[in-house]
Design an enzyme around this catalytic site. Structure first.
Site, short mmCIF file in Angstrom:
data_model
loop_
_atom_site.label_atom_id
_atom_site.label_comp_id
_atom_site.label_asym_id
_atom_site.label_seq_id
_atom_site.Cartn_x
_atom_site.Cartn_y
_atom_site.Cartn_z
N LYS A 227 -0.31 -1.69 -4.92
CA LYS A 227 -1.60 -0.98 -4.99
C LYS A 227 -1.37 0.46 -5.39
CE LYS A 227 -6.07 -0.61 -2.79
NZ LYS A 227 -6.92 -1.14 -1.72
N CYS B 52 -2.11 5.36 0.01
CA CYS B 52 -3.11 5.92 0.94
C CYS B 52 -3.07 7.43 0.87
CB CYS B 52 -2.83 5.46 2.36
SG CYS B 52 -3.86 6.31 3.56
N ASN C 74 0.85 -1.20 0.00
CA ASN C 74 0.00 0.00 0.00
C ASN C 74 0.89 1.24 0.00
OD1 ASN C 74 -1.88 2.01 0.30
ND2 ASN C 74 -2.71 1.29 2.25
N GLY D 193 -12.51 -0.83 -6.93
CA GLY D 193 -13.02 0.54 -6.97
C GLY D 193 -14.50 0.58 -7.31
#
Ligand code: DHB
Length: 306
Positions: free
Chosen positions: A166, A129, A126, A245
């Site tokens: 991601k 963010c 990740n 999404g």
């Protein structure tokens, strides 16, 4: 028809994956998603050391299934992840995807090494963010250079565990960034993280409602953005994509696969009940059967062939 699928050598009962986020902090909640019908479950982003998130309010319900959130990546640290992953393994034999977060390059490497010891089926990096910018600066996924650098560092620590990266939709060159991740050693791309950040103001107090002021937008409103991103990434790379999404029903999941996704992440839609996994699975099956589609993987990238 066949919903079972293989992704980087991992066998899944179906292509639906609980996305990293609001659920998935405990082994029991991850296992509950699988029991409800998910083919795999992704943990909340794991930190090496305890990381406190933002204070409430952290999540706003915008209606229509859309959310604005800034929980701020809270996590108890690696020992908590060890316990929760063990709990998951006791309850489920489905694949477990471990999302990881960190505040700098070096810490990403250390975190990946520690999480690799917990033997998840896949590691999801990740680097996108949108809510910790004030703490750590711009997300790595907004820069080709930073993406390459962090992927190279983390990949070395993954051993045989496949690495998904991601990506952020909040860039103008997501396909180029996906290609950079692929060149640096990523085995898959997860696209996309939340959109924004966005802001909602209480008009009476004239103050932003989220304590963090801004948060990431998710839910059906962002689906066309995610579909376009997946479509572009599919054109740009050879590695498979976890399309995430705004997917909220069977039609949306099929669309995401046609755009190029091999697996489909479900996040916000799971917030109001895990039954969504069973429901989406049934809708996909019905649609495929009525069209003579025998194998779900036939759908991946179909929009590029038509
Ligand atoms: C958070 C993390 C994310 O990756 C995201 O897209 C939105 C919110 C968070 O923990 O605040």
């Amino acid at each position: 028809m066949k919903l079972t699928t293989k992704f980087l050598g991992i066998s899944l009962a179906n292509p639906l994956v609980l996305a990293s986020g609001i659920l998935g902090t405990t082994g029991a909640s991850l296992a509950a998603a699988v029991k409800a019908g998910a083919g795999a479950a992704t943990s909340k982003s794991v930190w090496l050391r305890r990381h406190d998130g933002h204070s409430n309010p952290t999540v706003l319900n915008l209606g229509g299934g859309n959310l604005l959130n800034a929980v701020g990546l809270p996590h108890g640290g690696i020992e908590e992840a060890r316990v929760e992953f063990e709990n998951f393994r006791k309850l489920s034999s489905a694949p477990l995807f471990a999302s990881i977060a960190a505040s700098n390059f070096e810490e990403f490497g250390e975190t990946a090494a520690a999480v690799a010891e917990l033997k998840p089926d896949l590691m999801e990096l990740n680097i996108s963010c949108p809510n910790v910018e004030s703490e750590f600066g711009r997300p790595f996924a907004c820069s080709i250079r930073d993406t390459k650098k962090v992927v190279k560092i983390v990949k070395k620590k993954c051993g045989a565990i496949p690495l998904a990266v991601k990506l952020s939709p909040n860039v103008e060159n997501i396909a180029e960034i996906a290609r950079a991740a692929e060149t640096a050693g990523a085995d898959a791309i997860t696209a996309v993280n939340t959109v924004g950040p966005g802001m909602v103001i209480d008009i009476e107090t004239a103050e932003p409602i989220l304590l963090n002021r801004v948060g990431g937008l998710s839910g059906p409103a962002i689906r066309p953005l995610a579909v376009r991103a997946v479509w572009e990434i599919f054109e740009a790379v050879k590695i498979p994509i976890i399309g995430t999404g705004g997917v909220a029903n069977g039609r949306d999941a099929i669309e995401m696969m046609e755009a190029g996704a091999s697996l489909v992440g479900i996040g916000s839609a799971a917030k109001d009940g895990l039954e969504i996994f069973g429901k989406i699975k049934k809708e996909i099956e019905k649609w495929c059967e009525s069209r003579g589609i025998e194998n779900i993987s036939e759908l991946t990238g179909k929009a590029h062939r038509s």
